[in-house]
Every structure is written in C-alpha cells, then in structure tokens.
Design a protein around this motif. Structure first.
Motif, PDB file in Angstrom:
ATOM      1  N   GLY A  47      15.577  14.216   4.076  1.00 21.63           N
ATOM      2  CA  GLY A  47      16.562  15.177   3.621  1.00 21.63           C
ATOM      3  C   GLY A  47      17.552  14.578   2.643  1.00 21.63           C
ATOM      4  O   GLY A  47      17.611  13.361   2.438  1.00 21.63           O
ATOM      5  N   PRO A  48      18.366  15.446   2.031  1.00 18.41           N
ATOM      6  CA  PRO A  48      19.307  14.972   1.004  1.00 18.41           C
ATOM      7  C   PRO A  48      20.503  14.247   1.612  1.00 18.41           C
ATOM      8  O   PRO A  48      20.986  14.594   2.686  1.00 18.41           O
ATOM      9  N   ARG A  49      20.954  13.218   0.920  1.00 19.83           N
ATOM     10  CA  ARG A  49      22.217  12.548   1.208  1.00 19.83           C
ATOM     11  C   ARG A  49      22.531  11.630   0.033  1.00 19.83           C
ATOM     12  O   ARG A  49      21.681  11.426  -0.851  1.00 19.83           O
TER      13      ARG A  49
ATOM     14  N   ARG B 127       6.819   3.525 -11.153  1.00 18.24           N
ATOM     15  CA  ARG B 127       6.331   4.826 -10.672  1.00 18.24           C
ATOM     16  C   ARG B 127       6.138   4.812  -9.159  1.00 18.24           C
ATOM     17  O   ARG B 127       6.469   5.791  -8.482  1.00 18.24           O
ATOM     18  N   MET B 128       5.626   3.700  -8.623  1.00 18.09           N
ATOM     19  CA  MET B 128       5.499   3.589  -7.160  1.00 18.09           C
ATOM     20  C   MET B 128       6.862   3.732  -6.491  1.00 18.09           C
ATOM     21  O   MET B 128       6.997   4.402  -5.455  1.00 18.09           O
ATOM     22  N   ALA B 129       7.875   3.082  -7.073  1.00 13.69           N
ATOM     23  CA  ALA B 129       9.223   3.139  -6.504  1.00 13.69           C
ATOM     24  C   ALA B 129       9.766   4.557  -6.531  1.00 13.69           C
ATOM     25  O   ALA B 129      10.315   5.054  -5.533  1.00 13.69           O
ATOM     26  N   LEU B 130       9.620   5.232  -7.655  1.00 17.36           N
ATOM     27  CA  LEU B 130      10.117   6.605  -7.770  1.00 17.36           C
ATOM     28  C   LEU B 130       9.368   7.542  -6.827  1.00 17.36           C
ATOM     29  O   LEU B 130       9.979   8.405  -6.176  1.00 17.36           O
ATOM     30  N   ASP B 131       8.048   7.370  -6.744  1.00 12.92           N
ATOM     31  CA  ASP B 131       7.275   8.192  -5.810  1.00 12.92           C
ATOM     32  C   ASP B 131       7.744   7.969  -4.375  1.00 12.92           C
ATOM     33  O   ASP B 131       7.864   8.913  -3.581  1.00 12.92           O
ATOM     34  N   GLY B 132       8.005   6.704  -4.031  1.00  5.19           N
ATOM     35  CA  GLY B 132       8.465   6.393  -2.683  1.00  5.19           C
ATOM     36  C   GLY B 132       9.814   7.003  -2.381  1.00  5.19           C
ATOM     37  O   GLY B 132      10.056   7.516  -1.271  1.00  5.19           O
ATOM     38  N   LEU B 133      10.730   6.970  -3.363  1.00  4.03           N
ATOM     39  CA  LEU B 133      12.058   7.545  -3.149  1.00  4.03           C
ATOM     40  C   LEU B 133      11.994   9.064  -3.040  1.00  4.03           C
ATOM     41  O   LEU B 133      12.757   9.677  -2.278  1.00  4.03           O
ATOM     42  N   GLU B 134      11.090   9.686  -3.781  1.00  2.00           N
ATOM     43  CA  GLU B 134      10.886  11.125  -3.621  1.00  2.00           C
ATOM     44  C   GLU B 134      10.402  11.450  -2.213  1.00  2.00           C
ATOM     45  O   GLU B 134      10.841  12.437  -1.599  1.00  2.00           O
ATOM     46  N   GLU B 135       9.511  10.622  -1.686  1.00  2.00           N
ATOM     47  CA  GLU B 135       8.996  10.854  -0.340  1.00  2.00           C
ATOM     48  C   GLU B 135      10.095  10.660   0.705  1.00  2.00           C
ATOM     49  O   GLU B 135      10.171  11.401   1.694  1.00  2.00           O
ATOM     50  N   VAL B 136      10.971   9.677   0.495  1.00  2.00           N
ATOM     51  CA  VAL B 136      12.105   9.479   1.406  1.00  2.00           C
ATOM     52  C   VAL B 136      12.977  10.729   1.436  1.00  2.00           C
ATOM     53  O   VAL B 136      13.393  11.199   2.509  1.00  2.00           O
ATOM     54  N   GLN B 137      13.268  11.261   0.259  1.00  2.00           N
ATOM     55  CA  GLN B 137      14.097  12.467   0.190  1.00  2.00           C
ATOM     56  C   GLN B 137      13.410  13.634   0.885  1.00  2.00           C
ATOM     57  O   GLN B 137      14.065  14.433   1.581  1.00  2.00           O
TER      58      GLN B 137
ATOM     59  N   GLU C  51       0.855  -1.178   0.000  1.00  2.00           N
ATOM     60  CA  GLU C  51       0.000   0.000   0.000  1.00  2.00           C
ATOM     61  C   GLU C  51       0.894   1.232   0.000  1.00  2.00           C
ATOM     62  O   GLU C  51       1.982   1.235   0.592  1.00  2.00           O
ATOM     63  N   ARG C  52       0.456   2.272  -0.638  1.00  2.00           N
ATOM     64  CA  ARG C  52       1.296   3.452  -0.844  1.00  2.00           C
ATOM     65  C   ARG C  52       1.856   3.998   0.475  1.00  2.00           C
ATOM     66  O   ARG C  52       3.062   4.235   0.600  1.00  2.00           O
ATOM     67  N   GLU C  53       1.027   4.203   1.464  1.00  2.00           N
ATOM     68  CA  GLU C  53       1.496   4.810   2.704  1.00  2.00           C
ATOM     69  C   GLU C  53       2.443   3.885   3.451  1.00  2.00           C
ATOM     70  O   GLU C  53       3.450   4.331   4.019  1.00  2.00           O
ATOM     71  N   ASP C  54       2.119   2.597   3.468  1.00  2.00           N
ATOM     72  CA  ASP C  54       3.017   1.628   4.100  1.00  2.00           C
ATOM     73  C   ASP C  54       4.387   1.631   3.418  1.00  2.00           C
ATOM     74  O   ASP C  54       5.429   1.570   4.091  1.00  2.00           O
ATOM     75  N   LEU C  55       4.385   1.669   2.089  1.00  2.00           N
ATOM     76  CA  LEU C  55       5.646   1.679   1.359  1.00  2.00           C
ATOM     77  C   LEU C  55       6.472   2.904   1.731  1.00  2.00           C
ATOM     78  O   LEU C  55       7.667   2.799   2.021  1.00  2.00           O
ATOM     79  N   HIS C  56       5.834   4.059   1.744  1.00  2.00           N
ATOM     80  CA  HIS C  56       6.566   5.289   2.065  1.00  2.00           C
ATOM     81  C   HIS C  56       7.104   5.250   3.488  1.00  2.00           C
ATOM     82  O   HIS C  56       8.261   5.652   3.743  1.00  2.00           O
ATOM     83  N   ASN C  57       6.307   4.767   4.407  1.00  2.00           N
ATOM     84  CA  ASN C  57       6.767   4.697   5.799  1.00  2.00           C
ATOM     85  C   ASN C  57       7.933   3.724   5.954  1.00  2.00           C
ATOM     86  O   ASN C  57       8.898   3.999   6.682  1.00  2.00           O
ATOM     87  N   ALA C  58       7.828   2.580   5.282  1.00  2.00           N
ATOM     88  CA  ALA C  58       8.888   1.572   5.404  1.00  2.00           C
ATOM     89  C   ALA C  58      10.183   2.061   4.758  1.00  2.00           C
ATOM     90  O   ALA C  58      11.272   1.937   5.333  1.00  2.00           O
ATOM     91  N   LEU C  59      10.080   2.628   3.560  1.00  2.00           N
ATOM     92  CA  LEU C  59      11.276   3.142   2.900  1.00  2.00           C
ATOM     93  C   LEU C  59      11.962   4.194   3.764  1.00  2.00           C
ATOM     94  O   LEU C  59      13.191   4.177   3.937  1.00  2.00           O
ATOM     95  N   ALA C  60      11.170   5.087   4.320  1.00  2.00           N
ATOM     96  CA  ALA C  60      11.745   6.154   5.142  1.00  2.00           C
ATOM     97  C   ALA C  60      12.380   5.603   6.413  1.00  2.00           C
ATOM     98  O   ALA C  60      13.427   6.087   6.858  1.00  2.00           O
TER      99      ALA C  60
END
Length: 547
Positions: free
Chosen positions: A363-365, A349-359, A320-329
């Motif tokens: 923050g940047p690194r 696209r899900m992967a790229l969206d998730g990585l954008e949310e992580v950033q 699920e989108r929110e779970d993915l973003h939370n887990a990636l972060a």
C-alpha cells in the motif's frame, strides 16, 4: 542559553518551500545549536551574542551530506599497504612487499584500493603478487570494491583451484587451462577468500570510524548514509557512538543477502532496536541495502542488451525476480527505507519493478526509496521515478570521461548506450529528487570536487572542453541542493537540516568562496574553512570565536 552570530561573509539564504537556494544573506544567528535568525534579523541580535564568528568573507552554507558511502571501509584502508596512488603493477607489488617486510607478524596482507586500469581488462595475475610476497596470503581490493586481486597463497587458503566450480553470484577469472588467475569478481567469489581471512579487531574498526568521520567533518559533511553494513560490524558503530568517537551523523544500511535474506528481517529489526535504545543522535539504522547488480567494468552490471565487447553477456544480476520482490516487501513492511545499488539499465528496471510491487503489496506510504548510482537508465524508465517517489542518488565524481571511462567502461557499453550515462540533468528536469554521494572509498569523499564535476562534466584536468555529455550538466545551485536539501529529503530530515531556516539544526559549512560566483573551472579548488554540527564546531580553520 548560548547565542552565536556568524557574520562578515555571505550566507546562503534558503527558500522556505523549495530545495534550491533562495539568494544570499549577510548573517546567521544560532541559539543552542538551532538557527534562530537569518540576515538582518540575525544582525539585530549582535548585541546579545555570547560569541561571534567572523566568516572572513567566506560563504556559509548548509553543511554537505553524503547520500551513499562506506566510511568503515574507507577508514580501514589506512591499516594495510597504501596502494591507491600506485601507477603500475610494479608499484603495487613494491608497496605490498615493503608493508609485508615491515609487518612480519601479520598473517595476511590486506589492502585497498588498486587501479583496475593498470592491467588489460582489469584482470590481475596472482603471480605478480607472488613475486612480492609468496609466504603469506595477500588480498587486495580494487577501487570498485566489487573485485579483488589475490596471490597464490590466498587462493590456496580459500581452496580455489582448477576444479573449483563457479560460485553463485560471483566469477573466478581463469587462465586458458582453467586454473584461477588471481582476480575474483563480486561477493560470491570474493567471499571464498574473505571468509578465511582474519577480520579486524573491534578497536581497529572503532578507530577506523573515528578517522573516517573526522575526514568527513574536515570536508564539510555532517550526515552520511553508510550504504553497506554487516551485522558483525554493528558493535563497532555502537562503541564509536557510545565513546564519542563519531564526528558526523551516520545512518546504517544493513546489507540484504540474496542467498539468505529470509532470516534477516527479524535480525535487522532487532539491530535497529539496539541502535534506538542507545539513543545517540549521531547514529541511526533505518535502511536496508540491496545490491541489484555489479559494475560495468567487470561485465557484472545487469544490462537490457548484451555488452558491446562480450555479445553473449548481459551481466550478473544478484537477485531472482521473485526473491527480490519478496525481500523488498518484507523489509518495507517493517518500515525500513530501501536503498538499491543499480548500475546497469537492466538493474534499474529490476529496481523500479520491485518498488512497484512493494507499493502494490504494502500500500501507499511515504517511503522515499533510493536507487543509487544509476549509471545507465533506459529513457523509457525515467518517468517511473516520480510516481514511485524514488530518490535518485548519483556519485557525481564518476560523471566524467576519465581513464576508467575511456579504457574500460565505454568499450563495454558501446555507442549509443555509452551516451546515456549518469543522466543527472534529465532526472532533475523530470522532477525527480536528486541526492549526491561519494561511494567513498571507491572515489574520494570530499564533496567539492564532486560539485565541480556535476557542473562541468570534466576531469580534474578540465577535459574535454565543454564537458562530457554536456546536456547532463547541472548548475551550481542544483548541485549544491543535491548535496544538502536533496540528501536531507533522502534522510527524512528536510524539516531538521539541509537548509538555513529558523528552527532548523545549525548544520553548517563555511567555504572560502561562493561556488556560484566562480568560473566553473575554479569550483574544485574551493576550500572548506569550518564545519558545525548542531552549532558545535567539528572542523575549523578560522580563529576562535570572539566571546
């Protein structure tokens, strides 16, 4: 202090700044496992050498690396019936029956990997296995490792019947009357059987890792991204490293579980700590693996638009989108590298969206997230890779029009979407870092055939003439860089290995011929004559060095 001079052949000269080759030299000097000099500077040290290696006219290159593979599973395939080469259901059943007869003590018959094109739509019937072995459960993995074929005894052991509900994150193939057919797709269904099957012993797993890494060494490989590791298997990796059983470097990627990831960050952090305490230079555990979707051939890859042959289906995303973003972060916050399996354009696209949310959140690194496989990418998403620093990991052996492509993949994708597959050249032209891998045992582990496929986009029979989707072919130097410097970048090791520069580790492969000097149709036949890891030979067909 020990000095070795490699000479008598061609040496790949590296650019000090870029990832592509910088020409050709004639010699290489290695002092205590580190490159000391290249070219004329190396030849000038010949009188000081403790040993010399005659390259016999071959081509000395940075060793290959594999940016995405499963060596433990590859090694374990040796323990069951050998079905990978079977050309029919009848042959598979006979191999299973023969193995069962030879191993009456085995409670289960477990094997891999069968060819999914041997049954219509990739759907295999339990009854076909029942005719071979009816008294014990049989579990066979398909070559894609996203599908299994089981007999009736295995279905019974797992409690799968007509009344079984569809599992989350999986599918049970069924007959028209609702009874299970015998084919299970994706982990949610596969695990119903796998969790009741007996596991392999620690010694079997250690031996499998030893065998797998020896095969890699013989193929010129010195670093492998192990892209699917369960915590239960970590003791096998620790024992193999501590016992000197590893012939290549391995970096472990622990699998994030969509159904229970919340408990994993602390556990993965502790596991990484165990590996660091071990202090073995051949083993690291710096990565977390996410399966975003499944595969196109079983309609489980996540697509932006429905499948051409199943208009009501667009795939089976695992998160699920929110779970993915939370887990990636969460894993990124602990400093883990993120490695995402994404086959369909929807999953990419899900992967790229998730990585954008992580950033955005963390923050940047310098993260260097990896998106692996990338079978179909919406062209609008290609520019996003560079902004996020994504490493695009391809398995180049897949980029050809073989039976799987013709019989299963293209009918499911339909045109024009099928013409977007494996856009290696497009991403390289966009400035994206490309790394290559094998996904072994899904396909072969040897880089040389993959190198040839990336260059030609042809099958081993050199079909079609001119290559499949020829605009996505790359030249030999680009393909070699993807197997060397590209994976080194993925591994945060571009200053340590992947190029032949003074001060870098002497991770080397000797090829019988320079691939760039050959007609494209001959590249796949180039032989590996030797492999060195930090100057130490791990595979050698040449005579012993002169001392």
């Amino acid at each position: 202090m020990s000095l070795t001079i490699f000479h008598g052949g061609t040496v790949a000269a590296a650019s000090s700044t870029g990832t592509a080759g910088g020409g050709r030299d004639t010699a290489l000097a290695v002092r205590d496992g580190v490159i000391a000099a290249v070219g004329a500077d190396a030849l000038a040290l010949l009188g000081e050498a403790d040993e010399t290696v005659d390259l016999a006219g071959g081509y000395l290159s940075p060793s290959f690396a594999d940016g995405h593979a499963h060596p433990l599973y590859g090694g374990l395939e040796d323990l069951g019936p050998q079905i990978r080469g079977c050309g029919s259901v009848k042959e598979i059943a006979a191999a299973v029956r023969d193995w069962a007869d030879a191993h009456p003590e085995a409670e289960w018959i477990i094997g891999a990997s069968y060819d999914a094109t041997l049954a219509p739509g990739g759907m295999f019937d339990a009854a076909w296995l029942d005719a071979a072995v009816a008294d014990r459960p049989v579990l066979l993995r398909a070559w894609d490792y996203h599908t299994v074929w089981v007999n009736s005894a295995a279905l019974k052991a797992a409690g799968i019947d007509r009344d079984s509900p569809e599992p989350a994150l999986g599918r049970i193939a069924r007959r028209p009357d609702g009874t299970p057919l015998g084919t299970l797709l994706e982990p949610g269904a596969i695990d119903l059987v796998a969790r009741v099957a007996p596991g392999f012993s620690l010694q079997q797993r250690v031996d499998a890792l030893a065998s797998a890494t020896e095969r890699y060494a013989a193929a010129g490989v010195t670093w492998v991204q192990d892209a699917w590791v369960e915590l239960d298997d970590l003791p096998a990796y620790e024992a193999a490293a501590a016992g000197g059983r590893l012939a290549t470097r391995l970096n472990l990627a622990f699998r994030a579980d969509p159904a229970g990831w919340q408990h994993q960050p602390a556990a993965f952090d502790a596991a990484r700590g165990r590996v660091r305490v071990l202090g073995n230079p051949l083993l690291s555990a710096n990565t977390v693996k996410f399966f975003i979707d499944g595969i196109i051939e079983s309609h489980t890859a996540c697509l932006l638009a429905p499948y051409a042959d199943a208009p009501g289906e667009s795939g089976l995303p695992n998160w699920e989108r929110e779970d993915l973003h939370n887990a990636l972060a969460a894993f990124d916050a602990l400093g883990f590298q993120l490695h995402l399996h994404a086959i369909g354009d929807g999953a990419v696209r899900m992967a790229l969206d998730g990585l954008e949310e992580v950033q955005r959140r963390n923050g940047p690194r310098d993260r260097r997230p990896v998106i692996a496989h990338l079978q179909v990418i919406d062209p609008d998403d290609i520019p996003r890779f560079t902004g996020l620093g994504v490493v695009a990991n391809f398995e180049p052996l897949w980029a050809c029009s073989d039976d799987v492509m013709q019989l299963l993949t293209i009918p499911r994708l339909g045109e024009p979407r099928a013409a977007l597959q494996y856009p290696i050249a497009s991403l390289a032209a966009a400035g994206v870092t490309i790394s290559f891998g094998s996904d072994w045992p899904v396909t072969g582990h040897h880089p040389v055939p993959g190198l040839a496929t990336a260059v030609t986009r042809q099958t081993p029979d050199h079909l079609p003439e001119g290559g499949w989707l020829p605009n996505e072919r790359v030249d030999v130097e680009t393909a070699l860089a993807a197997y060397t410097a590209g994976v080194a970048h993925q591994a945060f090791a571009e200053q340590a290995w992947g190029r032949l520069l003074p001060g870098m580790s002497a991770d080397l492969v000797l090829l019988a011929e320079d691939p760039a000097a050959l007609p494209a149709e001959r590249i796949a036949g180039v032989e590996v004559l030797g492999t060195w890891l930090a100057g130490r030979p791990t595979f050698q067909k040449l005579p012993d060095p002169v001392r």
